[in-house]
Scaffold this motif. Structure first.
Motif, PDB file in Angstrom:
ATOM      1  N   VAL A  64       0.839  -1.199   0.000  1.00 22.00           N
ATOM      2  CA  VAL A  64       0.000   0.000   0.000  1.00 22.00           C
ATOM      3  C   VAL A  64       0.871   1.245   0.000  1.00 22.00           C
ATOM      4  O   VAL A  64       1.782   1.386   0.810  1.00 22.00           O
ATOM      5  CB  VAL A  64      -0.943   0.015   1.230  1.00 22.00           C
ATOM      6  N   THR A  65       0.583   2.152  -0.946  1.00 26.88           N
ATOM      7  CA  THR A  65       1.276   3.435  -1.013  1.00 26.88           C
ATOM      8  C   THR A  65       0.249   4.536  -0.835  1.00 26.88           C
ATOM      9  O   THR A  65      -0.772   4.562  -1.526  1.00 26.88           O
ATOM     10  CB  THR A  65       1.994   3.620  -2.366  1.00 26.88           C
ATOM     11  N   ASN A  66       0.499   5.431   0.116  1.00 33.55           N
ATOM     12  CA  ASN A  66      -0.362   6.585   0.340  1.00 33.55           C
ATOM     13  C   ASN A  66       0.342   7.831  -0.173  1.00 33.55           C
ATOM     14  O   ASN A  66       1.511   8.059   0.123  1.00 33.55           O
ATOM     15  CB  ASN A  66      -0.677   6.750   1.834  1.00 33.55           C
ATOM     16  N   LEU A  67      -0.385   8.625  -0.937  1.00 34.36           N
ATOM     17  CA  LEU A  67       0.158   9.853  -1.512  1.00 34.36           C
ATOM     18  C   LEU A  67      -0.763  11.017  -1.217  1.00 34.36           C
ATOM     19  O   LEU A  67      -1.981  10.846  -1.129  1.00 34.36           O
ATOM     20  CB  LEU A  67       0.258   9.738  -3.045  1.00 34.36           C
ATOM     21  N   VAL A  68      -0.185  12.199  -1.086  1.00 33.51           N
ATOM     22  CA  VAL A  68      -0.956  13.438  -1.092  1.00 33.51           C
ATOM     23  C   VAL A  68      -0.446  14.197  -2.312  1.00 33.51           C
ATOM     24  O   VAL A  68       0.742  14.515  -2.410  1.00 33.51           O
ATOM     25  CB  VAL A  68      -0.778  14.254   0.205  1.00 33.51           C
TER      26      VAL A  68
END
Length: 122
Positions: A64-68
């Motif tokens: 899982v990769t979280n980006l803003v």
């Protein structure tokens, strides 16, 4: 799988040519931002399509990769005959002076590519 890889490569090329990405983002993150633009961010959008211009933050944990990501309006839209596949393929140029929006994107790697969930936060 090859189709997903080809789409990913096109997204990376598109982000390097079409939108001026600010910051120190690597190619994988840029590719994820463009793939999110071509899927969840612009899904159901009847106006100008959003394209990534800045990755504010990223965090990876396993698959899982979280980006803003900050997006800005592009010149592409359904009213001009574009669809979501054109977001990367035609390398939609940024509409300078256009609206901006910030999204939190969660990319989950699966056997067939990545699944995206996006939420507008600004």
């Amino acid at each position: 799988m090859f189709k997903a890889f080809g789409f990913f490569v096109i997204c990376i090329v598109g982000c390097n040519v079409a939108a001026p990405i600010h910051g120190d983002a690597d190619d994988e993150l840029l590719g994820l931002a463009w793939e999110a633009a071509a899927t969840s961010v612009n899904a159901g959008n009847s106006g100008k399509f959003w394209v990534p211009i800045e990755i504010q933050s990223s965090e990876r944990s396993g698959s899982v990769t979280n980006l803003v990501v900050v997006f800005q309006e592009s010149w592409c839209s359904p009213s001009e005959g574009n669809d979501l596949e054109d977001v990367c393929e035609s390398m939609c140029p940024v509409y300078y002076g256009g609206a901006k929006a910030t999204y939190r994107i969660t990319a989950t790697e699966t056997n067939g590519g990545s699944d995206f969930d996006s939420v507008r936060i600004e």
